[in-house]
Structures are given as C-alpha cells and as structure tokens.
Design an enzyme around this catalytic site. Structure first.
Site, short mmCIF file in Angstrom:
data_model
loop_
_atom_site.label_atom_id
_atom_site.label_comp_id
_atom_site.label_asym_id
_atom_site.label_seq_id
_atom_site.Cartn_x
_atom_site.Cartn_y
_atom_site.Cartn_z
N ARG A 57 -7.53 3.25 -14.43
CA ARG A 57 -7.45 3.85 -13.10
C ARG A 57 -8.06 5.26 -13.03
O ARG A 57 -8.61 5.66 -12.03
CB ARG A 57 -6.00 3.86 -12.59
CG ARG A 57 -5.42 2.46 -12.43
CD ARG A 57 -4.11 2.45 -11.66
NE ARG A 57 -4.32 2.79 -10.27
CZ ARG A 57 -4.09 3.96 -9.75
NH1 ARG A 57 -3.61 4.93 -10.50
NH2 ARG A 57 -4.33 4.19 -8.48
N GLY A 75 0.78 -1.23 0.00
CA GLY A 75 0.00 0.00 0.00
C GLY A 75 0.81 1.28 0.00
O GLY A 75 0.23 2.36 0.07
N TYR A 119 -0.91 -1.73 -11.89
CA TYR A 119 -2.37 -1.76 -12.06
C TYR A 119 -2.85 -1.14 -13.37
O TYR A 119 -3.97 -0.64 -13.43
CB TYR A 119 -3.07 -1.11 -10.85
CG TYR A 119 -2.67 -1.74 -9.54
CD1 TYR A 119 -3.09 -3.03 -9.22
CD2 TYR A 119 -1.84 -1.08 -8.64
CE1 TYR A 119 -2.69 -3.64 -8.04
CE2 TYR A 119 -1.44 -1.68 -7.44
CZ TYR A 119 -1.88 -2.95 -7.15
OH TYR A 119 -1.48 -3.55 -5.99
N CYS A 133 -15.58 4.03 -26.97
CA CYS A 133 -16.89 4.64 -27.17
C CYS A 133 -17.52 4.98 -25.83
O CYS A 133 -18.51 4.36 -25.41
CB CYS A 133 -17.78 3.70 -27.96
SG CYS A 133 -17.14 3.50 -29.61
N GLU A 134 -16.92 5.95 -25.17
CA GLU A 134 -17.39 6.28 -23.83
C GLU A 134 -16.77 7.61 -23.44
O GLU A 134 -15.55 7.79 -23.54
CB GLU A 134 -16.91 5.17 -22.88
CG GLU A 134 -17.49 5.28 -21.54
CD GLU A 134 -17.64 3.93 -20.85
OE1 GLU A 134 -17.91 2.92 -21.52
OE2 GLU A 134 -17.49 3.92 -19.63
N TYR A 190 -10.91 5.32 -10.44
CA TYR A 190 -10.58 5.94 -9.14
C TYR A 190 -10.40 7.46 -9.23
O TYR A 190 -9.92 8.07 -8.28
CB TYR A 190 -9.25 5.40 -8.60
CG TYR A 190 -9.10 3.91 -8.61
CD1 TYR A 190 -10.01 3.07 -7.95
CD2 TYR A 190 -8.02 3.31 -9.25
CE1 TYR A 190 -9.84 1.70 -7.96
CE2 TYR A 190 -7.85 1.93 -9.26
CZ TYR A 190 -8.76 1.14 -8.61
OH TYR A 190 -8.59 -0.22 -8.61
N GLU A 220 4.54 -6.21 1.63
CA GLU A 220 4.11 -6.65 0.29
C GLU A 220 3.93 -5.47 -0.67
O GLU A 220 2.82 -5.20 -1.14
CB GLU A 220 2.78 -7.40 0.42
CG GLU A 220 2.89 -8.65 1.25
CD GLU A 220 1.54 -9.29 1.59
OE1 GLU A 220 1.53 -10.48 1.91
OE2 GLU A 220 0.51 -8.57 1.54
N PRO A 221 5.00 -4.76 -0.98
CA PRO A 221 4.84 -3.64 -1.92
C PRO A 221 4.64 -4.13 -3.34
O PRO A 221 5.35 -5.02 -3.81
CB PRO A 221 6.17 -2.90 -1.80
CG PRO A 221 7.15 -3.96 -1.41
CD PRO A 221 6.40 -4.95 -0.56
N GLY A 222 3.67 -3.57 -4.02
CA GLY A 222 3.48 -3.87 -5.44
C GLY A 222 3.75 -2.60 -6.22
O GLY A 222 4.77 -2.43 -6.88
#
Ligand code: LLP
Length: 463
Positions: free
Chosen positions: A360, A278, A421, A391-392, A364, A320-322
């Site tokens: 993302r 995180g 991500y 198309c959005e 978010y 647990e760093p990603g």
C-alpha cells in the site's frame, strides 16, 4: 484508484518537509489507541502484548514477519457494526480487505453478511460455512463459471455491474431454473477520497452503470423484463478511506431519486439500497475515523429524509465495510535487520518483509505508523524510513516516522493498522514467502493462515 487521488496524498521530497504531520511523539513508547487494536498494551517490562501475549513470544513461535490479528477486536467491531445498523439493515463485510476460513466463521457467528468479489472468495466463504443467502457477489467482470456457481449455490444477491451482465446472469439463472435476486450497481457521479470530494470525472471508471444519461434507468428497465432476475435494489460504492459523510449524502440522495423514478415509471418500489463501503480508519494519529453508530445514524437519517421527501417507504439499507472492520485489528510484526544512518537526512531501517506483505505504501503512498515493540527506550527520536528486503528502492513500508535512536538489529518493530489490504494484496515478489496470519485471543495464539514455504512456491512451478 488513481495515484494522485488516493488519500495518502502526493509523494514528497526525500527529507521531511516543514510542517509535515510526522513529529517525534513526546513519548515514543506510547501506543496511540486509535491505530492499535484494542487489546494491545505494554507489559511491566515494556514489551507490547496483544490478547495477553507478548510479541517476543509470538515472534519466537511464529517467526517474522507476521500479521498478528486481534480476534476479540475483530469480533467486537463486527458486533459494533451489526448493533449500530440494527435489525432493519444489513452489514456485509467486504472480504477483499482480508478473508480466511476463520474470518468467515467469526462473521457467521457475529451475525454479519459477506461481500465476495471472486470465485476464490466465494469458495472460501462456502467452504467455511457462511450461509449462502448471506453472501453478495460483486465484480465488474464475473466469469460465466463464477456466475453459474453463485446462482446454483443460491447466493443472496448478485450485484450487476454492466449491461452485458444483466443479460448474462438472467440467462444463466433461467437455464438453471432459478430466479436470482440482484441489485444494480450505479455510479452516482461522486468520487470521494478522505477529505476530497470530487464531483467530476466520475463516469470515467470501470465500475457500474452511470446514472447520468439515463443509463441506470435503462438498466433497470431491462432487468425488470427478464424472468431470471428479481431486481431488489440499487447499489452504490463511492470510494475508499472516506471520513467525510458528504459523499454518502449525495450518493444516497441520487440513489433515492432513482428509486422514485423507478416507482413513477414501473409502479414498483425497490425494497433495498446498498451504500457500499469505504469508511476510513486511523493509520496515523492524524486520522479521525467515525464510530459505526455515528455512520449508521448519518446514513439512516439521510435515506429516511430523502425517502420521505420522495414519498417512498424507507428501503432496507445495507453497507459493505471491509477496512473499517479488519484494518485496525492487525499489525505486522517485523524484525530489524540492518540500520543505515544518512547524516542530515534520515536513517533507513530494513526489516525482514516489505512491499510483498504491504504494497500500500508503494502503490498509494499510504501513510503508516511504526513502534519499537520488543522493549521501551528512553533514547532520542530519530527520523526513519522503514524499508523492506526487496530489490527495489520503492520498497518502503513506512515512509516517515520516528523510532528511538538506540534501535538495533534484532529489535522487533510493528506497523499497526495492517489488517486490511495487506495480506490480501501480498505477493511473492522476489519469491518472498507470504507471512502467516496469527490470531490472538484471551492469551492464546493460533495460525489462521500459515506462512508460505519454499515447497509451496515450488509446487506451482511445474518445471
Ligand atoms: N464494496 C465495494 C463494492 C467495494 O468495491 C469495496 C472496496 C468495498 C465495499 C470495501 O471498501 P472498504 O470499506 O474496505 O474501504 N486496495 C485499496 C482499497 C480498494 C478497495 C476496493 N473496493 C487499498 O488498499 O486502499
């Protein structure tokens, strides 16, 4: 993660509000080293190079859009985390941020462990030769087949996420004649997002077993009685894109408190605690992430202090760093297709990718930066919104940024800090073909995940 709680903050109106952080940089050609991977620079002609290779060459050879991953930066970040935590702690890279066979090999070589959270991630890890004892298996609803595979290959730990799973894993391990090393994931009552630190509404989520109401203590009680399980520790993960260590402090204190209760009730001192991932990265010049050694020191000090006051030996810490490892190591390279100026508002710049390669922003409200990378420009800054080809109308890659006003179709622009991500959450929306991941290092570039083809799409569609 709820929309409103996400670090990216609330959606704002269509025009840039007064005081918004985005302001035209004094030099639009400057590359802020906080958001770009470490080998990124501009060459004498003004074109961006990474790993010694010019972006135009990458675009020509591999096409756009493409994720360009700086392998030496990735490896350096792995080493920085491993060195910061040292021999008495373990760093597990969170594969959900981005996983491929090459990444698994880099992790293996650089001495990191790996957190997987699905059968697919486990298969990738095993295929690429990650030593099985260095794998941790996560997930709030692992299937029986996934558990059977994880136990039979002998993963180093399974992180138990529910009461059902305690029994399920124990039963599977026993029937395979094994004793599985496990941790229990607890929810400590802290939900941390960037600068926010919310100590309420924490139990209202699907992950883990609550400390509150003695539930975690009950889970420990049950796990300790089951022959198929070797309970080695307690796990806590408090959120994403966190800069403030206060949430980790509360989390560590509560986990250590549980360890003390376990010792008092059962006479056992569990040897491990995992504080999850995180840790935040810089998506824009506004973000100020901490270095691994600062994080390691802060977490180590908290755990040591809390254990001393509880009269416990300091357990082995893992993290647990990603995002903090892979996020800053890649950028997405796009070609500008169309440009639509809206007088008094902003200019829409459409690129050849979009929400299928970076969800993302839409999901978010995440903030990103963007730069013109195929050349430099002395033109005036113009306020842009970088959008995709889907198309959005919510298909936004970079909500608010400044690019030079002479931007033209055919220019290459790049969005930094897309290593985490983005490819791992990419989709085939509108039957988009997911972009390749190209690793660059010391003047060489190679595809580590190839671009999807129409053939790939049609292969799944069996008619
Ligand atoms: N460990 C556990 C148990 C996790 O659930 C996660 C992330 C991590 C480690 C790694 O977190 P990191 O260091 O990468 O922040 N898709 C979202 C992020 C979801 C994270 C889920 N769990 C995003 O794009 O922001």
């Amino acid at each position: 993660m709820s929309r409103s709680a996400h670090p990216a903050g609330p959606r704002h109106a269509d025009v840039l509000p007064e005081g918004h952080w985005t302001a035209p940089a004094t030099d639009l050609n400057a590359l802020d080293e906080k958001v770009w991977s470490r080998t990124v620079t501009r060459d004498a002609d003004g074109a961006l190079t990474v790993g010694g290779i010019e972006v135009a060459r990458l675009a020509e050879e591999f096409g756009t859009p493409a994720y360009i991953l700086d392998e030496s930066d990735f490896r350096a970040r792995c080493r920085a985390w491993a060195d910061a935590f040292g021999a008495d702690a373990d760093v597990f890279y969170a594969g959900k941020a981005f996983l491929s066979r090459a990444v698994v090999r880099w992790l293996t070589e650089e001495g990191l462990n790996l957190d997987v959270c699905s059968g697919g991630e486990l298969a990738t890890a095993l295929d690429a030769g990650m030593p099985v004892e260095r794998i941790a298996f996560h997930g709030n609803n692992k299937t029986v087949a996934e558990i059977e595979r994880a136990v039979s290959v002998g993963v180093g730990r399974i992180v138990l996420d529910s009461f059902q799973e305690i029994v399920r894993v124990a039963h599977i391990a026993q029937s395979l004649g094994k004793r599985q090393r496990v941790q229990i994931r607890v929810t400590v009552g802290v939900e941390a997002h960037t600068h926010e630190f919310i100590a309420t509404a924490h139990e209202d989520q699907k992950f883990g077993i609550a400390l509150a109401g003695g539930q975690a203590a009950e889970a420990v009680r049950r796990a300790l009685t089951l022959d198929g399980l070797e309970l080695v520790g307690i796990h806590s993960h408090i959120g994403s894109q966190i800069f403030d260590m206060a949430g980790f402090e509360v989390s560590a204190r509560r986990v250590v408190q549980l360890l003390a209760e376990i010792r008092d009730e059962h006479g056992v001192e569990l040897p491990e605690i995992d504080l999850g991932g995180g840790l935040g990265i810089a998506y824009t010049s506004e973000d100020d992430p901490r270095e691994p050694h600062e994080i390691a020191k802060a977490l180590g000090d908290i755990v040591t202090r809390e254990c001393e006051s509880a009269g416990l030996a300091t357990p082995r810490i893992s993290v647990e760093p990603g995002r903090a490892i892979v996020g800053p190591t890649a950028f997405t390279l796009y070609e500008v297709g169309t440009i639509k100026p809206l007088e008094g508002l902003r200019t829409y710049v459409s690129v050849d990718g979009g929400m299928s390669d970076n969800i993302r922003t839409a999901l978010y409200d995440a903030e990103y930066s963007v730069s013109l990378v195929s050349r430099t420009s002395d033109a005036e800054p113009m306020l842009v919104r970088v959008v995709g080809k889907h198309c959005e109308s919510g298909d936004i890659v970079v909500k608010d940024a400044f690019l030079p006003a002479d931007l033209a179709p055919g220019d290459l622009i790049a969005v930094p800090a897309t290593g985490a991500y983005c490819r791992s959450m990419a989709s085939n929306y509108n039957h988009a073909l997911r972009p390749p991941v190209v690793a660059v290092r010391d003047g060489r570039a190679r595809v580590i995940v190839r671009r999807e083809t129409e053939e790939d799409l049609l292969r799944l569609d069996v008619g």
